[in-house]
Design a protein around this motif. Structure first.
Motif, PDB file in Angstrom:
ATOM      1  N   GLU A  29       0.828  -1.209   0.000  1.00 20.78           N
ATOM      2  CA  GLU A  29       0.000   0.000   0.000  1.00 20.78           C
ATOM      3  C   GLU A  29       0.857   1.251   0.000  1.00 20.78           C
ATOM      4  O   GLU A  29       1.908   1.295   0.654  1.00 20.78           O
ATOM      5  CB  GLU A  29      -0.890   0.040   1.253  1.00 20.78           C
ATOM      6  N   GLN A 175       6.276   4.531  -6.725  1.00 19.45           N
ATOM      7  CA  GLN A 175       5.274   3.576  -7.203  1.00 19.45           C
ATOM      8  C   GLN A 175       5.837   2.161  -7.241  1.00 19.45           C
ATOM      9  O   GLN A 175       5.163   1.196  -6.852  1.00 19.45           O
ATOM     10  CB  GLN A 175       4.793   3.977  -8.599  1.00 19.45           C
ATOM     11  N   CYS A 197      -1.233   7.434  -4.701  1.00 17.71           N
ATOM     12  CA  CYS A 197      -1.714   6.779  -3.485  1.00 17.71           C
ATOM     13  C   CYS A 197      -2.865   5.811  -3.721  1.00 17.71           C
ATOM     14  O   CYS A 197      -3.728   6.026  -4.555  1.00 17.71           O
ATOM     15  CB  CYS A 197      -2.156   7.828  -2.468  1.00 17.71           C
ATOM     16  N   ASP A 198      -2.853   4.736  -2.923  1.00 18.52           N
ATOM     17  CA  ASP A 198      -4.001   3.841  -2.849  1.00 18.52           C
ATOM     18  C   ASP A 198      -5.035   4.401  -1.877  1.00 18.52           C
ATOM     19  O   ASP A 198      -6.237   4.259  -2.090  1.00 18.52           O
ATOM     20  CB  ASP A 198      -3.552   2.457  -2.357  1.00 18.52           C
ATOM     21  N   ARG A 199      -4.526   5.013  -0.801  1.00 16.56           N
ATOM     22  CA  ARG A 199      -5.398   5.578   0.229  1.00 16.56           C
ATOM     23  C   ARG A 199      -4.886   6.939   0.631  1.00 16.56           C
ATOM     24  O   ARG A 199      -3.718   7.275   0.417  1.00 16.56           O
ATOM     25  CB  ARG A 199      -5.393   4.685   1.480  1.00 16.56           C
ATOM     26  N   SER A 213      -9.877   5.252   0.601  1.00 15.54           N
ATOM     27  CA  SER A 213      -9.317   5.318  -0.742  1.00 15.54           C
ATOM     28  C   SER A 213      -9.763   6.633  -1.373  1.00 15.54           C
ATOM     29  O   SER A 213     -10.787   7.223  -0.980  1.00 15.54           O
ATOM     30  CB  SER A 213      -9.803   4.146  -1.595  1.00 15.54           C
ATOM     31  N   GLU A 215     -10.951   7.119  -4.340  1.00 14.78           N
ATOM     32  CA  GLU A 215     -12.232   6.928  -5.033  1.00 14.78           C
ATOM     33  C   GLU A 215     -13.396   6.948  -4.052  1.00 14.78           C
ATOM     34  O   GLU A 215     -14.425   7.581  -4.293  1.00 14.78           O
ATOM     35  CB  GLU A 215     -12.231   5.604  -5.808  1.00 14.78           C
TER      36      GLU A 215
END
Length: 301
Positions: A29, A175, A197-199, A213, A215
């Protein structure tokens, strides 16, 4: 979980810098750790690295207790502080050999040569650190943070001072690292958060405000409507504000405006009605989600 905080607090002179934070970050993550200046970000990262001890709560890194197993945690963690502390009189390669010695790294030369290539400091490796630009000093700091091949990498403003080309290289490296490590990084550049970022975790006044997240965060705030609209001719902003209470209007170029509302009511039809009443025409209109920067401002101002 690689990093776990449970009800963690830290105070300075009776004032809580971190207030009852709980957070989990897993392997693979990349967590964007955000907050305004003084929010408690750096204090939290220092507690994860065991540089500071918590007053309350529990912290574990790779299953190790931060209160009693600091030496073992140091083997699993890499840290680039906000104010990158380097030995200015050492040569780059000499400094990395020194850090590798502290970590008792086997095959030091092989590891260091690989890091020099990864972080793009090959042309600077034979210079003294005090001869480097700020951007290259950041790269040296990143190399030292990675030298023990840590499971957890904590980066406090890692791209500070980098030029646009250097930014691209370091973002790509982060990344790549995030695919197999736990990466927690703090930044004030919101584009980096959306790109990497993922979160995202946002803290304000020492308290956790958001941990989602990107999204999911944008979806939860979908009640906020952001419309970019271009009129044929200029409009009266006062009239539009009077007609629609609670909207925010920013002119982004001539006759083009970004209009947002947290009322939950779409403004598209109302804007068309407004244009007709003002004998104007709308040439272009599009609705978009809030950016991370806009969400950050709403949650921390």
């Amino acid at each position: 979980m690689s990093v776990k905080l449970s009800h963690v607090s830290k105070s300075y002179s009776g004032k809580k810098a971190v207030d009852n934070i709980s957070l989990e970050v897993g392997r693979g993550e990349i967590l964007g750790f955000l907050g305004p200046n003084g929010a408690g970000k750096t204090t939290t990262m220092k507690m994860i690295t065991c540089y500071l001890g918590q007053d309350e709560g529990e912290i574990s890194v790779c299953g190790l207790d931060a209160s009693s197993e600091q030496a073992e945690i140091a083997k699993h963690i890499g840290y680039l502080p906000e104010h990158n502390p380097l030995y200015q009189d050492l040569y780059v390669k000499e400094y990395l050999h020194f850090v590798a010695g502290i970590h008792k790294i086997a095959n030091k030369s092989k590891v260091i040569n690989s890091l020099i290539e990864q972080t793009g400091i090959g042309l600077e490796q034979h210079k003294r650190i005090n001869q480097l630009s700020k951007g290259y000093r950041q790269r040296v700091g990143l190399a030292q943070a990675m030298i023990n091949d840590p499971d957890v990498l904590i980066l406090d403003e890692p791209t500070s001072g980098l030029d646009p080309n250097q930014l691209i290289d370091i973002r790509k490296l982060i990344q790549e690292l995030g695919a197999k490590k736990t990466v927690i990084f703090s930044t004030h550049i919101m584009q980096e958060v959306q790109a990497l970022c993922d979160r995202v975790t946002i803290i304000n006044d020492g308290q956790l405000v958001v941990d989602e997240s990107i999204e999911s965060l944008q979806s939860h705030m979908s009640g906020d409507h952001v419309i970019t609209v271009r009129f044929e001719s200029s409009i009266s902003l006062d009239k539009l504000r009077t007609k629609h209470k609670g909207i925010r209007i920013d002119e982004i170029e001539k006759n083009t405006y970004k209009i947002s509302s947290d009322s939950g009511i779409p403004l598209n039809a109302e804007l068309f009605d407004f244009a007709v009443a003002e004998e104007n025409r709308i040439l272009e209109m599009k609705t978009s989600a809030l950016s991370v920067e806009e969400i950050f401002q709403k949650l921390t101002l």
